[in-house]
Design an enzyme around this catalytic site. Structure first.
Site, PDB file in Angstrom:
ATOM      1  N   ASN A  87     -13.496  27.513  11.481  1.00 55.91           N
ATOM      2  CA  ASN A  87     -12.474  28.548  11.354  1.00 55.91           C
ATOM      3  C   ASN A  87     -13.102  29.692  12.496  1.00 55.91           C
ATOM      4  OD1 ASN A  87     -11.863  27.490   9.100  1.00 55.91           O
ATOM      5  ND2 ASN A  87     -13.415  28.708   7.939  1.00 55.91           N
ATOM      6  N   HIS A 104     -15.653  27.287  17.410  1.00 56.52           N
ATOM      7  CA  HIS A 104     -14.216  27.128  17.338  1.00 56.52           C
ATOM      8  C   HIS A 104     -13.547  28.573  18.341  1.00 56.52           C
ATOM      9  CE1 HIS A 104     -12.819  22.798  15.304  1.00 56.52           C
ATOM     10  NE2 HIS A 104     -13.978  22.927  16.778  1.00 56.52           N
TER      11      HIS A 104
END
Ligand code: APR
Length: 235
Positions: A87, A104
């Site tokens: 997330n 990410h």
């Protein structure tokens, strides 16, 4: 202290009101990945991509960590807890988790569009700067881009995440469809004798389901159930 490594995905933030990607009504039903989440998309239309991440970033101002985020933070009292998250929201940190590794990237950060992983150019935005404009420049004079790992870009933190998976005494997977690599591949690095708990209200496809203890619940109820199981295990 036992080391608990927790791999989280969009389902971890679903109860905070942030939509997932691949559930019904998910983000990838509204936007095409190739239009907003690849380096080619950014080169083709930096304004659209900048706007897409501005919207997602500003949503952070309207949401709070869920009970599941809070319970994971509280777990740090008894275990050496490491969160490896796919997330890009900041809800784990806002709930109090101290060891959070973002595979990410992070919505609240922006960077150089020439050297996105150069720490000299990565900038933390304050809440009153959550809107990035075309023309806002990084320290190297290039357009500020989201500090996000787009599809097709390298995942600089994956080596650190693999080491955590290899050292885990307990591995937990919460709210991810395990569709995206290399994140999903972390499960393959967990030693065979180490339990892997999977918290998800839906079935999750995995090549070796015998390795998983599936807690068929949402993140908040599921983490509470996990804590009960861990307590029993340590009795
Ligand atoms: N609690 C726990 N899990 C939930 C909940 C909930 N309340 N609601 C849904 N889920 C589960 C779904 O069943 C699904 O398995 O969360 C998972 C969400 O899967 P995805 O939408 O595919 O999200 P994720 O796995 O995090 O995607 C991985 O893909 O688009 C890229 O970079 C993006 O990090 C993202 C990556």
């Amino acid at each position: 202290m036992e080391k608990i490594v927790v791999l989280t995905g969009a389902g971890m933030s679903a109860e905070s009101g942030i939509q997932t990607f691949r559930d019904a009504g998910g983000l990838w039903e509204k936007y095409r990945v190739e239009d907003v989440a690849t380096p080619e998309a950014y080169a083709r239309n930096p304004r659209l991509v900048t706007e897409f991440y501005n919207c997602r970033r500003k949503q952070l101002l309207d949401v709070q960590p869920c009970r599941g985020h809070e319970l994971l933070a509280e777990l740090e009292g008894e275990y050496d807890v490491h969160i490896v998250t796919q997330n890009v929201d900041n809800l784990h940190e806002r709930a109090g988790s101290r060891n959070v590794l973002h595979l990410h990237g992070e919505l609240t950060k922006v960077t150089s569009s020439r050297e996105p992983n150069n720490p000299h150019y990565i900038k933390q935005l304050n809440e009153d700067e959550y809107e990035v404009e075309i023309g806002d420049l990084a320290a190297d004079g290039t357009q500020l881009r989201p500090f996000i790992v787009w599809f097709g870009e390298s995942v600089p933190m994956i080596e650190d995440a693999i080491r955590l998976a290899q050292d885990a005494d307990v591995f937990v997977v919460i709210g991810t469809s395990l569709n995206v690599y290399p994140a999903a591949g972390l499960l393959n690095y967990v030693p065979r004798h180490i339990p892997i708990y999977l918290i998800d209200p839906n079935e999750v496809m995995w090549h070796d389901p015998s390795r998983l203890v599936h807690i068929n619940k949402g993140a908040s109820e599921g983490v509470a159930e996990l804590i009960r199981l861990l307590k029993k295990r340590n009795l």
